[in-house]
Motif scaffolding. Structure first.
Motif: not given
Length: 95
Positions: A70-95
């Motif tokens: 996503e583009e960071v809201a309110g920035t004029e230079d198009g700074q990128l950000a990531v909106r997290l949709t999945e977060i892994g833990d030690a017991s979970q394989d995201l691959g």
């Protein structure tokens, strides 16, 4: 003299202040050496992902999360950000 619990708390506090580099992967390409040597400015290198596919977040070689760019809201230079949709833990394989 410090008690064991005090040392553990101190160690935890120190670790919490350590910065960790997170690498965001948007895709990969597998060109031949010949194709690489022919790349020039403005060349387009196709990736194995589509524009709407989730990006992957890594610490070292460990996949820790997925999200969408996503583009960071309110920035004029198009700074990128990531909106997290999945977060892994030690017991979970995201691959």
């Amino acid at each position: 003299m410090l008690e064991t619990a005090d040392v553990e708390n101190l160690s935890t506090d120190i670790l919490k202040s350590v910065s960790v580099e997170i690498r965001v992967s948007v895709g990969s390409a597998l060109p031949t050496i010949d194709e690489l040597t022919k790349l020039q400015t403005d060349a387009v290198l196709p990736l194995d992902k589509r524009i709407d596919d989730p990006v992957e977040l890594f610490i070292g070689d460990k996949l820790i999360a997925k999200g969408h760019l996503e583009e960071v809201a309110g920035t004029e230079d198009g700074q990128l950000a990531v909106r997290l949709t999945e977060i892994g833990d030690a017991s979970q394989d995201l691959g």
